[in-house]
Design an enzyme around this catalytic site. Sequence first.
Site, PDB file in Angstrom:
ATOM      1  CG  ASP A 163      51.597  52.888   6.942  1.00 17.24           C
ATOM      2  OD1 ASP A 163      52.011  53.970   7.386  1.00 17.24           O
ATOM      3  OD2 ASP A 163      50.389  52.628   6.813  1.00 17.24           O
ATOM      4  CE  LYS A 203      50.622  59.605  10.080  1.00 12.59           C
ATOM      5  NZ  LYS A 203      50.916  58.391  10.850  1.00 12.59           N
ATOM      6  CD1 TRP A 204      45.226  64.952   4.770  1.00  7.66           C
ATOM      7  CD2 TRP A 204      44.980  67.110   5.284  1.00  7.66           C
ATOM      8  NE1 TRP A 204      44.237  65.462   3.969  1.00  7.66           N
ATOM      9  CE2 TRP A 204      44.068  66.781   4.258  1.00  7.66           C
ATOM     10  CE3 TRP A 204      45.012  68.421   5.758  1.00  7.66           C
ATOM     11  CZ2 TRP A 204      43.200  67.724   3.713  1.00  7.66           C
ATOM     12  CZ3 TRP A 204      44.148  69.345   5.197  1.00  7.66           C
ATOM     13  CH2 TRP A 204      43.253  68.998   4.198  1.00  7.66           C
ATOM     14  CG  ASP A 205      46.473  58.636   7.154  1.00  8.43           C
ATOM     15  OD1 ASP A 205      46.825  58.406   5.987  1.00  8.43           O
ATOM     16  OD2 ASP A 205      46.560  57.787   8.073  1.00  8.43           O
TER      17      ASP A 205
END
Length: 724
Positions: A545, A473-475
């Site tokens: 989110d 997961k690349w945030d």
Amino acid sequence: MITFNKSQQLFMLTGKNYTYAMYVNNYGYLRNVYYGEILPSCDNLMYMVDDIPVSFSPQPEEEVGRVFSVNDIPLEYSAYGRGDFRIPSAIIRSTNGSTICDLQYKSHFITKGAVKISGMPCARYGGETLTIVLIDKEKPVEVYLQYVVFDDCDVIVRNVVVKNIGNEPLYLDRIYSFCLDLPFGNFDLIKLQGAPAFERNVERCELSHGISTIQSLRGASSHMLNPFLALVEKVTTEQYGNAYGFNLIYSGSFAMHCERNMSDSVRVTGGIQDNASCIVVEPNDCFETPQATMVYSNEGIGGVSRQYADFIRAHIVCEKYVYKHRPIVVNNWESTYFDFDEEKILNFIKCAGKAKVDVFVMDDGWFGNRNDDTTSLGDWYINRSKLPNGLKTLAKACKEEGIGFGLWFEPEMVSKDSELFKLHPDWALGEPYRKRRKGRNQYVLDFSRKEVVDYVFTKMCDILDNNDICYIKWDMNRYICDAFSQNPLSSQQGDIMHRHILGVYNLAERLTTKYPNVFFEGCAGGGGRFDLGMLYYFPQIWASDLTDAYQRSKIQYGTSLAYPLSSISCHFTNSPNDRTKRLIPSTSRFAMASMGAYGYEFDLTKYSQKDFDEMHQYNEKYKNTERLILEGDLYRLASPFEKNMFCQIVVSKDKKTAYLVGLKCIDEPDYIDDRIRIYGLDDERIYYIDELNVSLSGKYLRTVGLVVRELGDFESFVWHFSAK
Ligand code: DGJ
């Protein structure tokens, strides 16, 4: 298909449902002739071409009388300074300070395959490219307009390459990717506006005279305004009418403008955002812009969405993943935040095994000394005080449970409180003599510097090479300011924002190439970078989110205007919702999450066997409809922005099966008719609706519709259709 009629100097791009035509006029300008519904080949497209200018429009000196002005014709691309007073797509400055530029046709060529853009995501897999070369007789510049078309979808992809053919640098104060002039302009403008945890709300308003702009100066496409827009006629609805869609294959700061002129014609243009930016092109060098996409549909806003979904699946998302089962993930973020240790995670993994998900993703907090958001970004080694036995133990535990192991990264950032920053303070963007602005306590790494990207790449490879990881997961959790590179080799700063995003693409390209079996999900503080650039590398993106199913109905509805359902990452989460505290039945939370790439965000350690059994059932239900999510055509039936209800149906390409999800927002008296007319099915077929135990024709469902009654607040209905 691309054709050129030499005698008429007419270029035609044709798809299944559109015709796009342009020609070189007597004055050498590339003029748009038509863009819209497909026309029969017997029609003479030039019949309606009329270039008489209005008064006050500048004309060529050699002409007598009012015969022609660049201000009054639909141009394919227009630079500043020669009497086209609409918003220019290019501002090209010479060393003498002149920004005047007059672009005229020089030549063209057609090549097989979609043109590649170096270092940037672009449309791929098949296609044909038309390149038209424009020149200015007095300025040493060549501008290549590139058009890519595909047989299997109606999206036209455009970009621009500028070549400096002189001996001195050229300064691009603006260089947009495309320009489209439509001769009529009584449109509504649809945009996707939002905020963190409130992304992509649909906003439709009249396109008034003057310039309407959507843009981001934030260094990311951002939560605020997505780089998608649509122009639709006043009468256009979700299901019917003329609609044009536009989107950029770009993830950095962007701008798109729609200018409605005094003649009611409309110019749409856009690309890299150019406030305070300037790109220098040295002699013999080229600059390539990102690609822009355009689509026309006569099937309303829904038609634009379906065209985009087909295009994105066939030509943007990596073919290896696009139609593959998406791993059902359980992520620990909403249940632990930073507060976890090895014991807790091992326990979580055991439960993830019991829940029979595909992958457990460990979110933020596993590295450096990270126990909250004030430290450690950039220190990509294991937080031993939390995870004394490292990631191997966790990956092994996942394997034992028969599930994959995934990991969170935020590669583009550095915390002030980190070893990396102490060692290389100049690797963060910002002027050396000014205090930087922080965002979520972090700075932005200067990805315009190769050594910085190389460093992060090496660190991520260390983790990936030494641990069995199948999912990343690349945030990215802040916007960019202080855009100044301290790279001593960087002679100019005007294009730092753009070069930074090229660095992000470079890292994504290298990692996804080196680890083709690792599945990447994009994320940016929720859905702050949900765009075609990111989808090129990451088949799906965390949409927001905000996971409350009611709010999600808006976020997912808005996102689906421009992006396929399979790209929208959706998790089934707690009730009351962690943020909104809203209570929503589990059936509705599942239903909403099932309208995208599905996963969970629960504290499984508190789950009983009964809960796990329920999860198995949900997993199976999702898997039963996943093909439709991956491949089907979406029809939006009720908008939560307009009605007290969300309703969408996704229909298989052969129209034999369909899956419908509806959500009642707030309960209303029963006498208010909640009639859903169901579009997208085959009029001629009879469909059995499982949950209602009834068979009805596609025509009945479309014209009479079905009425839903007695739904309380946030209750949902889910119907499966199968053709007899
Ligand atoms: C923002 C993301 O949207 C969340 O899902 C989570 O990964 C946090 N960042 C972690 O810091």
